[in-house]
Write a protein that holds these residues in place. Structure first.
Motif: not given
Length: 167
Positions: A102-110, A121-135, A137-141
């Motif tokens: 969506x635009x210059x970013x990603x949206x993840x719906x849980x 566990x929450x930190x590992x879940x949320x940041x693991x998903x976010x870093x996987x997408x951002x690293x 697919x560099x077009x996402x900010x």
């Protein structure tokens, strides 16, 4: 009267249209009819392809373990969704989620966030998903998280009101 009946204006017009069609058919030849039609650009973009996914997997207490996997996408398969499905498989964390751009970013719906996670566990879940997408697919900010399709303040321990960006 018999010849006059056959030479009416409508019969002559019909014969003329028929002759024009026959001339057009003969001039185009068979090679013009036997060529394959090109695929629309939208289908060419969906052709099967390979991508490299940078997974950021939970590795307590050190942090994240980076692992790169090569994945083949099937025709019409969404790369963002496939990357997160691979993350869930490698992290052994079954989740129901959708990911999209969506635009210059990603949206993840849980759809149903896990209820039994502690703060780590929450930190590992949320940041693991976010870093996987951002690293991967560099077009996402940034990555914005929704819970059950609506913006959420977060889980029990994390504030998800703002999108997550790379450090």
């Amino acid at each position: 009267m018999g010849v006059r009946r056959w030479l009416s204006v409508w019969n002559l017009l019909g014969a003329l249209v028929f002759l024009l069609g026959a001339v057009f058919y003969v001039r185009t030849g068979q090679e013009a009819l036997s060529r394959p039609l090109p695929l629309p650009a939208s289908l060419e973009a969906q052709a099967p392809r390979r991508i490299f996914v940078n997974l950021y997997l939970p590795n307590p207490p050190q942090g994240f373990l980076k692992k790169t996997e090569e994945v083949q996408l099937a025709l019409g398969e969404e790369a963002y969704q496939k990357a997160l499905e691979l993350w869930m498989q490698e992290a052994k964390t079954p989740l129901s989620l959708q990911a999209f751009r969506q635009g210059e970013g990603f949206v993840v719906n849980l759809e149903s966030p896990p209820k039994n996670l502690d703060a780590q566990g929450e930190v590992f879940l949320v940041y693991g998903l976010a870093y996987t997408l951002l690293y991967t697919f560099p077009e996402g900010k940034s990555v914005r998280f929704l819970v059950d399709g609506a913006p959420a303040l977060g889980f029990a321990h994390l504030d998800l009101s703002e999108p997550i960006t790379l450090p």
